[in-house]
Design a protein around this motif. Structure first.
Motif, PDB file in Angstrom:
ATOM      1  N   PHE A 141       0.842  -1.200   0.000  1.00 52.35           N
ATOM      2  CA  PHE A 141       0.000   0.000   0.000  1.00 52.35           C
ATOM      3  C   PHE A 141       0.880   1.254   0.000  1.00 52.35           C
ATOM      4  N   LEU A 142       1.875   1.259   0.898  1.00 53.32           N
ATOM      5  CA  LEU A 142       2.740   2.434   1.036  1.00 53.32           C
ATOM      6  C   LEU A 142       3.683   2.602  -0.152  1.00 53.32           C
ATOM      7  N   VAL A 143       4.103   1.483  -0.757  1.00 52.86           N
ATOM      8  CA  VAL A 143       5.073   1.586  -1.845  1.00 52.86           C
ATOM      9  C   VAL A 143       4.465   2.278  -3.060  1.00 52.86           C
ATOM     10  N   ILE A 144       3.166   2.131  -3.244  1.00 53.59           N
ATOM     11  CA  ILE A 144       2.528   2.805  -4.378  1.00 53.59           C
ATOM     12  C   ILE A 144       2.486   4.314  -4.137  1.00 53.59           C
ATOM     13  N   ILE A 145       2.245   4.710  -2.874  1.00 54.63           N
ATOM     14  CA  ILE A 145       2.305   6.142  -2.546  1.00 54.63           C
ATOM     15  C   ILE A 145       3.732   6.659  -2.720  1.00 54.63           C
ATOM     16  N   LEU A 146       4.705   5.881  -2.216  1.00 59.57           N
ATOM     17  CA  LEU A 146       6.108   6.265  -2.371  1.00 59.57           C
ATOM     18  C   LEU A 146       6.497   6.354  -3.845  1.00 59.57           C
ATOM     19  N   PHE A 147       6.000   5.393  -4.637  1.00 61.98           N
ATOM     20  CA  PHE A 147       6.332   5.395  -6.063  1.00 61.98           C
ATOM     21  C   PHE A 147       5.746   6.621  -6.757  1.00 61.98           C
ATOM     22  N   ALA A 148       4.526   6.997  -6.380  1.00 62.89           N
ATOM     23  CA  ALA A 148       3.908   8.178  -6.986  1.00 62.89           C
ATOM     24  C   ALA A 148       4.758   9.420  -6.730  1.00 62.89           C
ATOM     25  N   ILE A 149       5.279   9.536  -5.511  1.00 61.63           N
ATOM     26  CA  ILE A 149       6.129  10.682  -5.175  1.00 61.63           C
ATOM     27  C   ILE A 149       7.456  10.614  -5.945  1.00 61.63           C
ATOM     28  N   CYS A 150       8.076   9.419  -5.920  1.00 56.37           N
ATOM     29  CA  CYS A 150       9.387   9.272  -6.575  1.00 56.37           C
ATOM     30  C   CYS A 150       9.288   9.434  -8.087  1.00 56.37           C
ATOM     31  N   LEU A 151       8.179   8.996  -8.676  1.00 56.42           N
ATOM     32  CA  LEU A 151       8.018   9.137 -10.126  1.00 56.42           C
ATOM     33  C   LEU A 151       7.954  10.614 -10.515  1.00 56.42           C
ATOM     34  N   SER A 152       7.239  11.403  -9.721  1.00 62.13           N
ATOM     35  CA  SER A 152       7.172  12.847 -10.002  1.00 62.13           C
ATOM     36  C   SER A 152       8.539  13.497  -9.839  1.00 62.13           C
ATOM     37  N   ILE A 153       9.262  13.106  -8.778  1.00 66.09           N
ATOM     38  CA  ILE A 153      10.603  13.655  -8.559  1.00 66.09           C
ATOM     39  C   ILE A 153      11.547  13.237  -9.689  1.00 66.09           C
ATOM     40  N   ALA A 154      11.458  11.945 -10.065  1.00 67.17           N
ATOM     41  CA  ALA A 154      12.339  11.440 -11.123  1.00 67.17           C
ATOM     42  C   ALA A 154      12.058  12.129 -12.452  1.00 67.17           C
ATOM     43  N   LEU A 171      -0.985  14.738  -5.652  1.00 63.77           N
ATOM     44  CA  LEU A 171      -1.315  13.701  -4.668  1.00 63.77           C
ATOM     45  C   LEU A 171      -2.711  13.924  -4.082  1.00 63.77           C
ATOM     46  N   ALA A 172      -3.020  15.182  -3.780  1.00 65.12           N
ATOM     47  CA  ALA A 172      -4.342  15.478  -3.215  1.00 65.12           C
ATOM     48  C   ALA A 172      -5.449  15.121  -4.204  1.00 65.12           C
ATOM     49  N   THR A 173      -5.238  15.449  -5.478  1.00 67.75           N
ATOM     50  CA  THR A 173      -6.223  15.100  -6.513  1.00 67.75           C
ATOM     51  C   THR A 173      -6.374  13.588  -6.630  1.00 67.75           C
TER      52      THR A 173
END
Length: 641
Positions: free
Chosen positions: A175-188, A209-211
């Motif tokens: 569950f958390l890795v998908i949230i982490l991936f969403a953040i890292c993908l935007s940063i990457a 993320l909020a959307t």
């Protein structure tokens, strides 16, 4: 050829490959390898580099299959995150999740960045791009496989605090890795494109993320509405997949629309949206069980399509070059997981054994990891193919190593509940009936008439053995392991349980795990307990339906029913085990049985096999035969001596 015709041809060819992959992958299971590993290998061989059954265009032309599959994988991952079931081991789960998530992510990111020179496609990258690749790969290293974990737990019937901790961490991590991936993908994306990493970027990321969270809640409500419909289950399955695919359609629309009109892509995160929607259904609706059941039923088809297509998308030429790197990254992941286990276990106050082996349940990877790799490949076309190939290779290695490690850890903590070895047949047919009442007494007497040694076991103080002078009655204080062993329960070929369902289940678990009783017969009191006894290989008699079934057979097949029930004069049925070594390899047609004896079936290794005159016997086979009483006695002597 139009685009629609081309997609139709690709889809038709892929359907044939997928059906074949499903059949062939079954042989991998027989070799004790994961089923999805077989699908990946078959997809690899079917791709454009070996047998060329699927062209290079298959990956892009069938992108909608990937999108539907990724949405489904997110639904399935969150469906396992049921908060009420995780409360018991929450302290261990919390700290082990922190150790596995933080240490694996940070440690892997740092090591991958400094080892960039060993990875061919990263050598000439600037530092920003190296950081982008490192955090994306480290995020995927955190991902686990709930499906694989559940498969191992079910296979070993494992239960206990270690298994509960492992399952809780597995589900929460995905569950958390998908949230982490969403953040890292935007940063990457920002790092690779050279966009400034400033306050505006952070605000934009928070808005995305909020959307995504808001849309995830909306998807959850839509799924609940779909489940409320009084429709065929297959219609609901289609609706669930349609909701998932519509999230990806919305993702593409928003991405292109914002780029065309505002000059900047706005990324909603489809995986995050789907996982939040599934979380809402699982924890805040009354449709959890129906939702999980629908996902389980459609899951095999989705996994076959996704893993086969993923295997076909792997570039063999790149795989050959990066196999050494894959082993290196595999080692990095293991090291960081071990360190994370020690840190997490120490913070949780776990035992030394738990801290030492706490990493073993988390090695296996599958759908989520492959799904994230696919997203990276599609997002970064410059290095995406090389990235995906390396990650797939690492995941395949984890698939080979992970399940045996998880099984080993379960055995080390003593939480495996596999069936004990069945005691060797001593030549005497023994039956133990637990519980004394009119039915159990009548059963014992009838078994004795058929030359069985039948004994009764009770803990009721009101029962007097003198009331049953023709039967052997044992009285115990409790039905624990030692009491059962003291009364020679291990000698019984069959144990009949005639108590309450709760008592019967407790005894059945002891017989299954500690004694290894060949046949456990249970009289069921409530239908909803059927599955619990079925998992223990019990032979279940449901009084609510037994009488109806009996009369149904007497109406439709009176001769067969009366024969099997022993209602025909001087006729009976019997199970005989092949123990005579002289009969090994002999065909049924050469047995020279009495003329009034017929072989009804042969059971081998717990499975009934289709018999004919040329079926050859093996030691340990159980034959069901019918004939006159005298002839059956002769057959038993011949087979069992």
């Amino acid at each position: 050829m139009t685009e629609i015709q081309q997609i139709a041809l690709l889809l038709g060819g892929f359907a044939i490959v997928a059906v074949a992959a499903n059949q062939i992958a079954g042989f991998f299971q027989k070799a004790k390898l994961p089923f999805i590993t077989g699908l990946l290998v078959i997809g690899l061989f079917s791709g454009p580099f070996i047998f060329k059954l699927l062209p290079k265009e298959a990956g892009s032309g069938l992108q909608f299959i990937n999108d539907i599959s990724l949405a489904f994988i997110a639904f399935a991952a969150a469906a396992e995150l049921y908060l009420k079931e995780l409360r018991g081991q929450m302290k261990s789960i919390k700290w082990m999740t922190f150790g596995q998530l933080a240490v694996t992510f940070i440690g892997s990111s740092v090591l991958i960045y400094f080892l960039a020179g060993q990875i061919e496609f990263m050598r000439d990258m600037n530092n920003s791009s190296k950081v982008a690749v490192a955090i994306l790969m480290a995020t995927i290293f955190v991902a686990r496989s709930p499906a694989s974990a559940i498969a191992v737990i079910n296979e070993m019937r494992a239960k206990g605090p270690f298994v509960q901790m492992a399952m809780g961490v597995t589900v929460i991590k995905d569950f958390l890795v998908i949230i982490l991936f969403a953040i890292c993908l935007s940063i990457a994306t920002s790092l690779v494109n050279g966009n400034p990493f400033d306050l505006q970027f952070l605000l934009f990321l928070l808005a995305e993320l909020a959307t995504s969270f808001a849309l995830g809640y909306l998807v959850g409500r839509v799924l609940i509405l779909a489940l409320k419909l009084r429709a065929n289950p297959y219609v609901k399955m289609v609706l669930i997949l349609a909701v998932g695919y519509s999230v990806y359609l919305l993702y593409y629309f928003v991405k292109h629309y914002t780029l065309d009109h505002f000059g900047h892509e706005f990324h909603i995160e489809p995986l995050l949206i789907c996982i939040i929607g599934s979380f809402i259904v699982t924890n805040y609706s009354r449709f959890r069980y129906e939702f999980i059941k629908l996902l389980e039923e459609i899951g095999p088809i989705i996994y076959i399509c996704f893993f086969t297509l993923t295997g076909a998308s792997v570039s063999i030429d790149i795989l050959v070059k990066v196999i050494g790197v894959a082993f290196l990254l595999f080692g990095i992941r293991l090291v960081t997981m071990v360190v994370g286990s020690i840190i997490g276990g120490s913070l949780a106050g776990d035992s030394a054994l738990f801290k030492r082996i706490g990493w073993m349940p988390f090695v296996t990877q599958a759908g989520v990891g492959l799904g994230l790799a696919t997203i990276v490949a599609n997002t970064f076309p410059v290095f995406g193919a090389e990235f995906q190939t390396i990650v797939v290779a690492v995941i395949v290695l984890n698939q080979f190593v992970g399940p045996p490690l998880f099984k080993w850890s379960i055995q080390m903590v003593g939480e495996a509940r596999t069936k004990a070895n069945t005691p060797h047949f001593d030549g005497v047919r023994d039956a133990m009936i637990i519980g004394i009442e009119s039915q159990s007494v009548a059963l014992a007497r009838q078994l004795k008439e058929h030359n069985w040694e039948a004994e009764l076991l009770t803990r009721s103080e009101e029962i007097e053995a003198s009331e049953y002078p023709d039967l052997v009655v044992h009285k115990v204080n409790d039905f624990d392991v030692q009491s059962l062993i003291d009364n020679n329960i291990e000698k019984a070929e069959a144990v009949v349980l005639m108590l309450t369902d709760e008592e019967n289940l407790a005894i059945a678990e002891v017989l299954y795990e500690k004694i290894g009783t060949k046949d456990i017969v249970v009289r069921l009191n409530h239908r909803y307990n059927f599955e619990k006894f079925h998992k223990l290989d019990c032979l279940i008699v449901d009084p609510a339906t037994a009488m109806v079934s009996l009369m149904d057979h007497l109406v439709r097949s009176p001769q067969a029913a009366t024969l099997l029930l022993g209602m025909q004069e001087n006729q009976d049925t019997m199970d005989v085990e092949v123990q005579n070594p002289n009969l090994r390899g002999l065909a049924l047609r050469d047995l020279r049985l009495p003329s009034d004896v017929i072989v009804l079936s042969v059971n081998r290794g717990g499975q009934s096999i289709i018999t004919h005159g040329y079926t050859r016997l093996r030691l340990g086979d159980t034959l069901t035969v019918v004939g006159t009483n005298s002839s059956l006695e002769d057959v038993a002597l011949r087979f069992e001596r």
